[in-house]
Design an enzyme around this catalytic site. Structure first.
Site, short mmCIF file in Angstrom:
data_model
loop_
_atom_site.label_atom_id
_atom_site.label_comp_id
_atom_site.label_asym_id
_atom_site.label_seq_id
_atom_site.Cartn_x
_atom_site.Cartn_y
_atom_site.Cartn_z
CG ASP A 11 -0.01 5.54 0.57
OD1 ASP A 11 0.98 5.29 -0.15
OD2 ASP A 11 -0.98 4.76 0.65
CE1 TYR A 43 -0.32 9.13 -6.27
CE2 TYR A 43 1.64 9.25 -4.88
CZ TYR A 43 0.46 9.81 -5.34
OH TYR A 43 0.07 11.03 -4.87
N GLY A 44 1.73 3.04 -8.16
CA GLY A 44 2.69 1.98 -8.50
C GLY A 44 2.72 1.59 -9.95
CB CYS A 74 3.87 6.15 -0.43
SG CYS A 74 3.59 5.55 -2.10
CB THR A 76 5.20 3.81 -5.04
OG1 THR A 76 4.83 2.47 -4.74
CG2 THR A 76 5.21 4.01 -6.53
CB CYS A 187 3.37 -1.83 -1.07
SG CYS A 187 1.89 -0.87 -1.45
N1 DGL Z 1 1.24 2.44 -0.67
C1 DGL Z 1 2.16 2.62 -1.70
C2 DGL Z 1 3.54 2.06 -1.39
O1 DGL Z 1 3.92 1.93 -0.25
C3 DGL Z 1 1.80 2.60 -3.13
C4 DGL Z 1 0.58 1.96 -3.63
C5 DGL Z 1 0.19 2.41 -5.02
O2 DGL Z 1 -0.45 3.45 -5.12
O3 DGL Z 1 0.52 1.73 -6.01
O4 DGL Z 1 4.29 1.78 -2.29
#
Ligand code: DGL
Length: 259
Positions: A11, A43-44, A74, A76, A187
């Site tokens: 993730d 990451y988002g 994840c 994203t 998320c």
């Molecule tokens: N945990 C991640 C997801 O399921 C992303 C969170 C992030 O880094 O913005 O989208």
């Protein structure tokens, strides 16, 4: 790859630990190598290209470690990279997407009003647009980007009740929550907020995440390949993170015990 090989789970940071937790619960003989990219989280709010590059580096590392499958824990990173990863690697790559279908199916044909809480990138990507296209004619769907819910987990403030409730009210007070049938936690970081969402929402609203479905899918895929770990194997989760600080390591260990 032997059936005793580990499963790589990654993730952007600590959210995917909620998925690792579910794998450990449902598939206790499997060995999980968890990698959280907290040094690069979130990451988002990045571009798809940036997330793709980071995801490839992690999967390449897993492949060198001899994993039999990868779970992108994840939503994203799945949006940004799952197709390209599948085109590149031969091992199964299991992705995640907001469990909108589960939320809509609950209505048994009746129109459902659903909020999808996810990262800005997940909600902007083609994969989510395709998912919306499948359901938006028959259901009312509200995508709601909630980036601060990621940073609260990453900074270890998940137990700050006032901060979390203030943040949730900021994102959701403009809805008539009494009319909402379900909130999809799109998320993996958000799964840790289930109790807070319960506090925010009326009892009639369901709170849905994709973790169980993803792990069921992982099970089916490994079973079909004859790659499930044998019943006498000792499973477990090994936690690694791109942020080497003891603070993050302690946080990760704590979160693995939670959901
Ligand atoms: N945990 C991640 C997801 O399921 C992303 C969170 C992030 O880094 O913005 O989208």
């Amino acid at each position: 790859m032997a059936s005793t090989a580990p499963i790589g789970v990654f993730d952007s940071g600590l959210g995917g630990i909620s998925v690792a937790h579910e794998i450990r619960r449902a598939m206790p003989h499997e060995r999980v190598l968890y990698f959280g990219d907290s040094a690069n989280a979130p990451y988002g709010t990045k571009t798809p290209e940036q997330v793709r590059e980071l995801s490839f580096a992690i999967v390449e590392h897993f492949v060198k470690q001899g994993v039999k499958a990868v779970v992108i824990a994840c939503n994203t990173a799945t949006s940004a990279a799952v197709n390209e990863l599948r085109d590149t690697y031969e091992i199964p790559i299991i992705g995640m997407e907001p469990a909108l279908k589960v939320a809509c199916d609950r209505g048994h044909g009746e129109r459902q009003r659903v909020i999808v809480a996810a990262t800005p990138l997940t909600l902007r990507e083609r994969k989510f647009a395709a998912l919306m296209d499948r359901f938006k004619a028959d259901h009312t769907i509200h995508p709601e980007p909630c980036p601060d819910l990621v940073s609260i987990v990453e900074s270890g403030r998940l137990d700050d009740h006032d901060l979390v409730m203030r943040t949730l009210h900021g994102y959701f007070d403009h809805y008539d929550l009494d009319s909402i049938d379900a909130v999809v936690l799109g998320c993996t970081h958000f799964v840790f907020y289930r109790g807070y969402f319960r506090e925010l929402l009326p009892d009639s609203a369901a709170i849905i995440d994709g973790n169980e479905g993803t792990v069921r899918h992982l099970h089916v895929v490994l079973e079909s390949l004859g790659k499930l770990a044998p019943e006498d194997a000792v499973g477990g989760v090994e936690l690694a993170n791109s942020d080497p600080s003891p603070r993050v390591a302690a946080l990760a260990r704590d979160l693995l015990q939670r959901p």
